[in-house]
Motif scaffolding. Structure first.
Motif, PDB file in Angstrom:
ATOM      1  N   GLY A  42       0.808  -1.204   0.000  1.00 41.27           N
ATOM      2  CA  GLY A  42       0.000   0.000   0.000  1.00 41.27           C
ATOM      3  C   GLY A  42       0.843   1.257   0.000  1.00 41.27           C
ATOM      4  O   GLY A  42       2.056   1.215   0.202  1.00 41.27           O
ATOM      5  N   PRO A  43       0.191   2.382  -0.223  1.00 37.54           N
ATOM      6  CA  PRO A  43       0.925   3.655  -0.221  1.00 37.54           C
ATOM      7  C   PRO A  43       1.429   3.982   1.182  1.00 37.54           C
ATOM      8  O   PRO A  43       0.867   3.545   2.170  1.00 37.54           O
ATOM      9  N   ALA A  44       2.494   4.731   1.230  1.00 34.32           N
ATOM     10  CA  ALA A  44       3.050   5.146   2.520  1.00 34.32           C
ATOM     11  C   ALA A  44       2.041   6.036   3.236  1.00 34.32           C
ATOM     12  O   ALA A  44       1.360   6.848   2.602  1.00 34.32           O
ATOM     13  N   PRO A  45       1.946   5.893   4.552  1.00 35.31           N
ATOM     14  CA  PRO A  45       1.023   6.749   5.309  1.00 35.31           C
ATOM     15  C   PRO A  45       1.414   8.217   5.195  1.00 35.31           C
ATOM     16  O   PRO A  45       2.595   8.550   5.098  1.00 35.31           O
ATOM     17  N   THR A  46       0.417   9.069   5.214  1.00 33.60           N
ATOM     18  CA  THR A  46       0.671  10.505   5.165  1.00 33.60           C
ATOM     19  C   THR A  46       1.141  10.984   6.543  1.00 33.60           C
ATOM     20  O   THR A  46       0.887  10.319   7.553  1.00 33.60           O
ATOM     21  N   PRO A  47       1.806  12.131   6.587  1.00 36.16           N
ATOM     22  CA  PRO A  47       2.216  12.670   7.897  1.00 36.16           C
ATOM     23  C   PRO A  47       1.035  12.867   8.847  1.00 36.16           C
ATOM     24  O   PRO A  47       1.155  12.603  10.044  1.00 36.16           O
ATOM     25  N   SER A  48      -0.114  13.295   8.315  1.00 30.22           N
ATOM     26  CA  SER A  48      -1.259  13.499   9.209  1.00 30.22           C
ATOM     27  C   SER A  48      -1.817  12.161   9.708  1.00 30.22           C
ATOM     28  O   SER A  48      -2.251  12.067  10.856  1.00 30.22           O
ATOM     29  N   GLN A  49      -1.782  11.126   8.857  1.00 31.42           N
ATOM     30  CA  GLN A  49      -2.180   9.794   9.317  1.00 31.42           C
ATOM     31  C   GLN A  49      -1.264   9.333  10.442  1.00 31.42           C
ATOM     32  O   GLN A  49      -1.721   8.774  11.441  1.00 31.42           O
ATOM     33  N   MET A  50       0.027   9.541  10.265  1.00 31.27           N
ATOM     34  CA  MET A  50       0.997   9.125  11.271  1.00 31.27           C
ATOM     35  C   MET A  50       0.778   9.872  12.589  1.00 31.27           C
ATOM     36  O   MET A  50       0.871   9.282  13.665  1.00 31.27           O
ATOM     37  N   GLN A  51       0.473  11.151  12.507  1.00 29.65           N
ATOM     38  CA  GLN A  51       0.237  11.934  13.718  1.00 29.65           C
ATOM     39  C   GLN A  51      -0.949  11.366  14.495  1.00 29.65           C
ATOM     40  O   GLN A  51      -0.870  11.151  15.705  1.00 29.65           O
ATOM     41  N   VAL A  52      -2.056  11.092  13.793  1.00 30.22           N
ATOM     42  CA  VAL A  52      -3.241  10.543  14.453  1.00 30.22           C
ATOM     43  C   VAL A  52      -2.953   9.126  14.959  1.00 30.22           C
ATOM     44  O   VAL A  52      -3.358   8.755  16.058  1.00 30.22           O
ATOM     45  N   ALA A  53      -2.224   8.342  14.170  1.00 24.31           N
ATOM     46  CA  ALA A  53      -1.897   6.974  14.580  1.00 24.31           C
ATOM     47  C   ALA A  53      -1.044   6.969  15.850  1.00 24.31           C
ATOM     48  O   ALA A  53      -1.243   6.132  16.731  1.00 24.31           O
ATOM     49  N   ILE A 110       6.722   2.490  15.023  1.00 18.54           N
ATOM     50  CA  ILE A 110       6.535   1.193  14.370  1.00 18.54           C
ATOM     51  C   ILE A 110       5.067   0.769  14.457  1.00 18.54           C
ATOM     52  O   ILE A 110       4.464   0.359  13.458  1.00 18.54           O
ATOM     53  N   ILE A 111       4.494   0.899  15.649  1.00 23.58           N
ATOM     54  CA  ILE A 111       3.093   0.511  15.830  1.00 23.58           C
ATOM     55  C   ILE A 111       2.180   1.458  15.068  1.00 23.58           C
ATOM     56  O   ILE A 111       1.234   1.034  14.394  1.00 23.58           O
ATOM     57  N   ALA A 112       2.472   2.761  15.155  1.00 24.04           N
ATOM     58  CA  ALA A 112       1.649   3.757  14.462  1.00 24.04           C
ATOM     59  C   ALA A 112       1.681   3.533  12.954  1.00 24.04           C
ATOM     60  O   ALA A 112       0.651   3.667  12.276  1.00 24.04           O
ATOM     61  N   THR A 113       2.825   3.172  12.419  1.00 27.91           N
ATOM     62  CA  THR A 113       2.929   2.912  10.984  1.00 27.91           C
ATOM     63  C   THR A 113       2.059   1.728  10.593  1.00 27.91           C
ATOM     64  O   THR A 113       1.409   1.747   9.535  1.00 27.91           O
ATOM     65  N   ALA A 114       2.030   0.709  11.444  1.00 26.14           N
ATOM     66  CA  ALA A 114       1.174  -0.454  11.164  1.00 26.14           C
ATOM     67  C   ALA A 114      -0.298  -0.030  11.106  1.00 26.14           C
ATOM     68  O   ALA A 114      -1.038  -0.453  10.208  1.00 26.14           O
ATOM     69  N   TYR A 115      -0.725   0.815  12.032  1.00 21.33           N
ATOM     70  CA  TYR A 115      -2.102   1.318  12.007  1.00 21.33           C
ATOM     71  C   TYR A 115      -2.346   2.199  10.784  1.00 21.33           C
ATOM     72  O   TYR A 115      -3.336   2.048  10.074  1.00 21.33           O
ATOM     73  N   ALA A 116      -1.435   3.152  10.567  1.00 18.86           N
ATOM     74  CA  ALA A 116      -1.621   4.129   9.493  1.00 18.86           C
ATOM     75  C   ALA A 116      -1.606   3.474   8.118  1.00 18.86           C
ATOM     76  O   ALA A 116      -2.208   4.001   7.178  1.00 18.86           O
ATOM     77  N   SER A 117      -0.944   2.335   7.989  1.00 17.38           N
ATOM     78  CA  SER A 117      -0.913   1.674   6.687  1.00 17.38           C
ATOM     79  C   SER A 117      -2.164   0.834   6.440  1.00 17.38           C
ATOM     80  O   SER A 117      -2.385   0.374   5.326  1.00 17.38           O
ATOM     81  N   ARG A 118      -2.986   0.659   7.476  1.00 16.38           N
ATOM     82  CA  ARG A 118      -4.176  -0.173   7.327  1.00 16.38           C
ATOM     83  C   ARG A 118      -5.496   0.584   7.512  1.00 16.38           C
ATOM     84  O   ARG A 118      -6.556   0.053   7.193  1.00 16.38           O
ATOM     85  N   PHE A 119      -5.424   1.777   8.074  1.00 15.08           N
ATOM     86  CA  PHE A 119      -6.632   2.550   8.339  1.00 15.08           C
ATOM     87  C   PHE A 119      -6.520   3.924   7.694  1.00 15.08           C
ATOM     88  O   PHE A 119      -5.438   4.504   7.641  1.00 15.08           O
TER      89      PHE A 119
END
Length: 171
Positions: free
Chosen positions: A30-41, A101-110
């Protein structure tokens, strides 16, 4: 310095989880998470209690590294313990890497909105209660599952005993 068996198992289990998460991320197409996705994650990982679940990982890893030297230098136990204690603060500063690491896992799936919805739940009184009561819920569940397993085992033994008796074996 000496880690209990359960602490070592937790440390190795956590490391396996982190390594499997990073491996899964490397395989993600999938596409890399956006910075705002990462912040929320990241906020979600803090709110849902997952960040606190890893509080002991870094000290356990540092103690494990010192224990590696202890095997070949048993006379240096005190100095190795002191050295590990001295460097722990340096490595504790890297806890954010675990959260990432955990936030990236969330941000890449949600999606960002899904992350915001989850964050809203874990920021609510019910979500906070779920996080604060999680340890007691798990402890109660494990105790009840162990009791259930013991009962199921006894029933299975009785049924196997009956089946074996039909075959002419008295157990």
């Amino acid at each position: 310095m000496a880690l209990s068996r359960s602490a070592r198992r937790l440390s190795f289990g956590v490391m396996a989880l982190v390594l499997s998460a990073t491996g899964a991320l490397a395989q993600s197409a999938g596409p890399a998470p956006t910075p705002s996705q990462m912040q929320v994650a990241r906020q979600l990982v803090e709110a849902n209690g997952e960040a606190r679940a890893f509080d002991g990982v870094i000290p356990n890893i540092v103690d494990g590294a010192a224990l590696g030297f202890l095997q070949t230098n048993p006379d240096l136990a005190k100095q190795l313990r002191e050295s590990a204690t001295a460097v722990k603060p340096e490595f504790e500063k890297r806890k954010g890497e675990i959260v990432d690491i955990i936030a990236t896992a969330y941000a890449s799936r949600f999606t960002e909105q899904e992350l915001k919805d989850a964050l809203a739940f874990f920021s609510s009184s019910v979500g906070k209660k779920m996080v604060s009561d999680r340890a007691q819920i798990v402890q109660q569940s494990v105790a009840n599952i162990q009791a259930w397993g013991g009962k199921l085992n006894a029933e299975a033994m009785e049924r196997i005993r009956a089946e074996m008796k039909k075959l002419g074996y008295d157990l």
